[in-house]
Motif scaffolding. Structure first.
Motif, PDB file in Angstrom:
ATOM      1  N   LYS A   1      -9.147   4.245 -39.897  1.00  0.00           N
ATOM      2  CA  LYS A   1      -9.883   4.349 -38.634  1.00  0.00           C
ATOM      3  C   LYS A   1     -11.374   4.536 -38.917  1.00  0.00           C
ATOM      4  O   LYS A   1     -12.228   3.946 -38.234  1.00  0.00           O
ATOM      5  CB  LYS A   1      -9.345   5.507 -37.804  1.00  0.00           C
ATOM      6  CG  LYS A   1      -7.946   5.229 -37.314  1.00  0.00           C
ATOM      7  CD  LYS A   1      -7.349   6.386 -36.553  1.00  0.00           C
ATOM      8  CE  LYS A   1      -5.921   6.063 -36.172  1.00  0.00           C
ATOM      9  NZ  LYS A   1      -5.202   7.232 -35.671  1.00  0.00           N
ATOM     10  N   ALA A   2     -11.679   5.362 -39.940  1.00  0.00           N
ATOM     11  CA  ALA A   2     -13.073   5.525 -40.346  1.00  0.00           C
ATOM     12  C   ALA A   2     -13.644   4.185 -40.795  1.00  0.00           C
ATOM     13  O   ALA A   2     -14.763   3.813 -40.435  1.00  0.00           O
ATOM     14  CB  ALA A   2     -13.176   6.548 -41.470  1.00  0.00           C
ATOM     15  N   LEU A   3     -12.810   3.436 -41.539  1.00  0.00           N
ATOM     16  CA  LEU A   3     -13.240   2.113 -41.999  1.00  0.00           C
ATOM     17  C   LEU A   3     -13.551   1.202 -40.811  1.00  0.00           C
ATOM     18  O   LEU A   3     -14.563   0.492 -40.791  1.00  0.00           O
ATOM     19  CB  LEU A   3     -12.128   1.505 -42.861  1.00  0.00           C
ATOM     20  CG  LEU A   3     -12.450   0.183 -43.543  1.00  0.00           C
ATOM     21  CD1 LEU A   3     -13.438   0.407 -44.670  1.00  0.00           C
ATOM     22  CD2 LEU A   3     -11.188  -0.474 -44.082  1.00  0.00           C
ATOM     23  N   THR A   4     -12.673   1.251 -39.778  1.00  0.00           N
ATOM     24  CA  THR A   4     -12.897   0.432 -38.584  1.00  0.00           C
ATOM     25  C   THR A   4     -14.241   0.761 -37.944  1.00  0.00           C
ATOM     26  O   THR A   4     -15.013  -0.147 -37.601  1.00  0.00           O
ATOM     27  CB  THR A   4     -11.785   0.691 -37.549  1.00  0.00           C
ATOM     28  OG1 THR A   4     -10.530   0.625 -38.202  1.00  0.00           O
ATOM     29  CG2 THR A   4     -11.841  -0.320 -36.441  1.00  0.00           C
ATOM     30  N   VAL A   5     -14.508   2.057 -37.796  1.00  0.00           N
ATOM     31  CA  VAL A   5     -15.764   2.468 -37.155  1.00  0.00           C
ATOM     32  C   VAL A   5     -16.956   1.965 -37.967  1.00  0.00           C
ATOM     33  O   VAL A   5     -17.906   1.398 -37.414  1.00  0.00           O
ATOM     34  CB  VAL A   5     -15.807   4.004 -37.011  1.00  0.00           C
ATOM     35  CG1 VAL A   5     -17.168   4.450 -36.514  1.00  0.00           C
ATOM     36  CG2 VAL A   5     -14.720   4.469 -36.052  1.00  0.00           C
ATOM     37  N   LEU A   6     -16.877   2.159 -39.290  1.00  0.00           N
ATOM     38  CA  LEU A   6     -17.992   1.728 -40.139  1.00  0.00           C
ATOM     39  C   LEU A   6     -18.210   0.222 -40.037  1.00  0.00           C
ATOM     40  O   LEU A   6     -19.338  -0.248 -39.848  1.00  0.00           O
ATOM     41  CB  LEU A   6     -17.711   2.114 -41.598  1.00  0.00           C
ATOM     42  CG  LEU A   6     -17.908   3.587 -41.944  1.00  0.00           C
ATOM     43  CD1 LEU A   6     -17.537   3.855 -43.400  1.00  0.00           C
ATOM     44  CD2 LEU A   6     -19.362   3.968 -41.704  1.00  0.00           C
ATOM     45  N   ILE A   7     -17.111  -0.535 -40.138  1.00  0.00           N
ATOM     46  CA  ILE A   7     -17.248  -1.993 -40.107  1.00  0.00           C
ATOM     47  C   ILE A   7     -17.816  -2.443 -38.768  1.00  0.00           C
ATOM     48  O   ILE A   7     -18.740  -3.257 -38.707  1.00  0.00           O
ATOM     49  CB  ILE A   7     -15.886  -2.683 -40.341  1.00  0.00           C
ATOM     50  CG1 ILE A   7     -15.405  -2.435 -41.772  1.00  0.00           C
ATOM     51  CG2 ILE A   7     -15.993  -4.172 -40.095  1.00  0.00           C
ATOM     52  CD1 ILE A   7     -14.050  -3.031 -42.063  1.00  0.00           C
ATOM     53  N   LEU A   8     -17.291  -1.879 -37.656  1.00  0.00           N
ATOM     54  CA  LEU A   8     -17.760  -2.319 -36.337  1.00  0.00           C
ATOM     55  C   LEU A   8     -19.219  -1.944 -36.127  1.00  0.00           C
ATOM     56  O   LEU A   8     -19.985  -2.715 -35.545  1.00  0.00           O
ATOM     57  CB  LEU A   8     -16.872  -1.730 -35.230  1.00  0.00           C
ATOM     58  CG  LEU A   8     -15.496  -2.392 -35.096  1.00  0.00           C
ATOM     59  CD1 LEU A   8     -14.701  -1.754 -33.982  1.00  0.00           C
ATOM     60  CD2 LEU A   8     -15.625  -3.884 -34.843  1.00  0.00           C
ATOM     61  N   ALA A   9     -19.601  -0.757 -36.611  1.00  0.00           N
ATOM     62  CA  ALA A   9     -21.013  -0.368 -36.486  1.00  0.00           C
ATOM     63  C   ALA A   9     -21.878  -1.369 -37.239  1.00  0.00           C
ATOM     64  O   ALA A   9     -22.900  -1.847 -36.719  1.00  0.00           O
ATOM     65  CB  ALA A   9     -21.212   1.040 -37.040  1.00  0.00           C
ATOM     66  N   TYR A  10     -21.446  -1.722 -38.448  1.00  0.00           N
ATOM     67  CA  TYR A  10     -22.200  -2.700 -39.234  1.00  0.00           C
ATOM     68  C   TYR A  10     -22.276  -4.034 -38.504  1.00  0.00           C
ATOM     69  O   TYR A  10     -23.346  -4.637 -38.390  1.00  0.00           O
ATOM     70  CB  TYR A  10     -21.556  -2.879 -40.612  1.00  0.00           C
ATOM     71  CG  TYR A  10     -22.066  -4.077 -41.370  1.00  0.00           C
ATOM     72  CD1 TYR A  10     -23.344  -4.078 -41.924  1.00  0.00           C
ATOM     73  CD2 TYR A  10     -21.280  -5.223 -41.527  1.00  0.00           C
ATOM     74  CE1 TYR A  10     -23.827  -5.179 -42.608  1.00  0.00           C
ATOM     75  CE2 TYR A  10     -21.742  -6.328 -42.207  1.00  0.00           C
ATOM     76  CZ  TYR A  10     -23.014  -6.309 -42.742  1.00  0.00           C
ATOM     77  OH  TYR A  10     -23.487  -7.407 -43.408  1.00  0.00           O
ATOM     78  N   VAL A  11     -21.123  -4.495 -37.988  1.00  0.00           N
ATOM     79  CA  VAL A  11     -21.083  -5.812 -37.347  1.00  0.00           C
ATOM     80  C   VAL A  11     -22.002  -5.857 -36.134  1.00  0.00           C
ATOM     81  O   VAL A  11     -22.777  -6.801 -35.957  1.00  0.00           O
ATOM     82  CB  VAL A  11     -19.639  -6.165 -36.942  1.00  0.00           C
ATOM     83  CG1 VAL A  11     -19.619  -7.345 -35.989  1.00  0.00           C
ATOM     84  CG2 VAL A  11     -18.808  -6.474 -38.170  1.00  0.00           C
ATOM     85  N   PHE A  12     -21.935  -4.802 -35.288  1.00  0.00           N
ATOM     86  CA  PHE A  12     -22.728  -4.845 -34.057  1.00  0.00           C
ATOM     87  C   PHE A  12     -24.226  -4.701 -34.346  1.00  0.00           C
ATOM     88  O   PHE A  12     -25.042  -5.372 -33.717  1.00  0.00           O
ATOM     89  CB  PHE A  12     -22.256  -3.773 -33.066  1.00  0.00           C
ATOM     90  CG  PHE A  12     -21.100  -4.244 -32.237  1.00  0.00           C
ATOM     91  CD1 PHE A  12     -21.305  -4.844 -31.013  1.00  0.00           C
ATOM     92  CD2 PHE A  12     -19.792  -4.126 -32.699  1.00  0.00           C
ATOM     93  CE1 PHE A  12     -20.239  -5.308 -30.247  1.00  0.00           C
ATOM     94  CE2 PHE A  12     -18.724  -4.585 -31.945  1.00  0.00           C
ATOM     95  CZ  PHE A  12     -18.948  -5.173 -30.715  1.00  0.00           C
ATOM     96  N   ILE A  13     -24.579  -3.839 -35.290  1.00  0.00           N
ATOM     97  CA  ILE A  13     -26.007  -3.651 -35.579  1.00  0.00           C
ATOM     98  C   ILE A  13     -26.554  -4.857 -36.338  1.00  0.00           C
ATOM     99  O   ILE A  13     -27.532  -5.482 -35.921  1.00  0.00           O
ATOM    100  CB  ILE A  13     -26.229  -2.346 -36.364  1.00  0.00           C
ATOM    101  CG1 ILE A  13     -25.848  -1.148 -35.487  1.00  0.00           C
ATOM    102  CG2 ILE A  13     -27.681  -2.232 -36.807  1.00  0.00           C
ATOM    103  CD1 ILE A  13     -25.788   0.163 -36.223  1.00  0.00           C
ATOM    104  N   ALA A  14     -25.880  -5.222 -37.436  1.00  0.00           N
ATOM    105  CA  ALA A  14     -26.362  -6.360 -38.226  1.00  0.00           C
ATOM    106  C   ALA A  14     -26.260  -7.646 -37.421  1.00  0.00           C
ATOM    107  O   ALA A  14     -27.121  -8.529 -37.535  1.00  0.00           O
ATOM    108  CB  ALA A  14     -25.559  -6.472 -39.517  1.00  0.00           C
ATOM    109  N   GLY A  15     -25.216  -7.747 -36.589  1.00  0.00           N
ATOM    110  CA  GLY A  15     -25.043  -8.957 -35.795  1.00  0.00           C
ATOM    111  C   GLY A  15     -26.191  -9.191 -34.838  1.00  0.00           C
ATOM    112  O   GLY A  15     -26.511 -10.324 -34.510  1.00  0.00           O
TER     113      GLY A  15
END
Lengths: 241, 48
Positions: free
Chosen positions: A7-21
Motif C-alpha cells: 500500500k505504501a508502494l502504491t501511494v509512492l508510485i501514484l504520487a510520482y505518476v501524478f506529480i511527474a506526469g
C-alpha cells in the motif's frame, strides 16, 4: 505492518505518476500539445482493468476447482472494480478524443471493442442478479466470467491491431515510442501501469473484506431466525399436547 | 459548449489533462464513498 508494504508502494508510485506526469517534459507533437500527458492517466486505467479481469477469471477458475464461495466473492469484487476502471477509461477517453480527434465517441475498433466488452461484463452482473441460489449463482457466473474474459482480450488487444485504428500502436498507426527516444513517456507510464493496478486491488480488497463481514452477519441472522422459529414451534407443540 | 471547447482548445491543451485527472479522481472518490456508506450500514446492523 509488513503486510501493508504494497500500500505504501502504491501511494509512492501514484504520487510520482501524478506529480511527474504533470511536471516533467514531454515530446512536442502537433494537435496533442500538452494533452499527450493524458497518456499517463488514460491507458493505465485499461491496464489496471485488464489485470483485475485476469484476476477475476483466475479466482473463477479457483472457485470451480475448489468450490469455496470466498473465491467467488473475490472474483465478483475484482470484476466490480474493473468495471469502475473501465467506465472511467471510457469517460477519460471521450474527453481526450473530443479535443484530439474531434469526436466524443470516434468510430474506432478499439473503442467499439471496449463497448462490447463492457456489455459482456454488464451481462455478467445481470446473470448473477437473476440466480437466487448461492452455489448455483457462483458456478454459472464463474463459467460465464471465464468465457467473457476469453472474448474481452481479443476484442480490445488483438482485433484493433488487425484493422485501421486511431489509437497509437494499432493497425499501422505508429505508437508514441518513436517520439520517445529519451524515455520521457516510458519513465512515467510504466510505473503508472503498476500504480493504477495496485490501487485497483487495494480498493477491491476493501470491498472483499466488507462483504466477508456482511456474509458473517447474514449467517448469524439466519441462525437466530431459525433458532427462534424452532423455539416458537416447540412452544406451540407444548400447548397443543 | 462550443465557446467552452474553444477556450479549452486554445494554447497547450493542459486543461484536457486537468479534466481527465478530475474524472479519474472523482470516479475513485465516488466508489470509496459508496464503500464507506456500506460500512455504515454494517455498523448499524451490529449495533442493533
Amino acid at each position: 505492518m509488513l503486510k501493508h508494504w504494497w500500500k505504501a508502494l502504491t501511494v509512492l508510485i501514484l504520487a510520482y505518476v501524478f506529480i511527474a506526469g504533470l511536471m516533467s517534459p514531454v515530446p512536442k507533437l502537433p494537435i496533442l500539445h500538452e494533452a499527450i500527458r493524458n497518456t499517463f492517466f488514460h491507458p493505465p486505467l485499461w491496464i489496471a482493468m485488464m489485470a483485475m479481469l485476469l484476476g477475476s477469471a483466475i479466482f473463477s477458475i479457483r472457485y470451480l476447482r475448489k468450490g469455496r464461495l470466498d473465491d467467488d466473492l473475490i472474483s465478483v469484487e475484482l470484476a466490480n472494480t474493473a468495471l469502475l476502471f473501465g467506465v472511467l477509461g471510457c469517460i477519460t477517453g471521450s474527453v481526450w478524443a473530443y479535443f484530439a480527434w474531434g469526436d466524443l465517441w470516434p468510430n474506432d475498433p478499439k473503442t467499439n471493442g471496449v463497448a462490447v466488452g463492457m456489455l459482456l461484463y454488464l451481462a455478467y452482473f445481470i446473470l448473477r442478479g437473476s440466480v437466487d441460489d448461492d452455489t448455483r449463482r457462483a458456478r454459472i457466473s464463474s463459467v460465464y466470467n471465464i468465457f467473457a474474459f476469453a472474448v474481452f482480450i481479443p476484442l480490445i488487444l488483438i482485433l484493433p491491431r488487425l484493422t485501421d485504428s486511431l489509437h497509437p500502436g494499432n493497425g499501422g498507426n505508429p505508437g508514441f515510442n518513436q517520439y520517445d527516444a529519451d524515455n520521457s513517456i516510458k519513465r512515467i507510464i510504466r510505473p503508472a501501469f503498476v500504480g493504477f493496478t495496485l490501487l485497483g486491488f487495494w480498493i477491491t480488497q476493501l470491498r472483499v473484506r466488507l462483504r466477508r463481514v456482511e456474509s458473517i452477519l447474514d449467517d448469524q441472522q439466519e441462525l437466530e431466525q431459525s433458532a427462534s422459529k424452532r423455539l416458537a414451534d416447540a412452544k406451540s407443540n407444548e400447548s397443543i399436547s | 459548449m462550443d465557446q467552452l471547447a474553444e477556450v479549452l482548445r486554445q494554447d497547450g491543451k493542459i486543461w484536457v489533462v486537468v479534466a481527465v485527472i478530475g474524472v479519474v479522481l472523482s470516479g475513485w472518490l465516488y466508489y470509496l464513498l459508496r464503500i464507506g456508506s456500506r460500512v455504515n450500514k454494517v455498523k448499524q446492523r451490529i449495533a442493533e
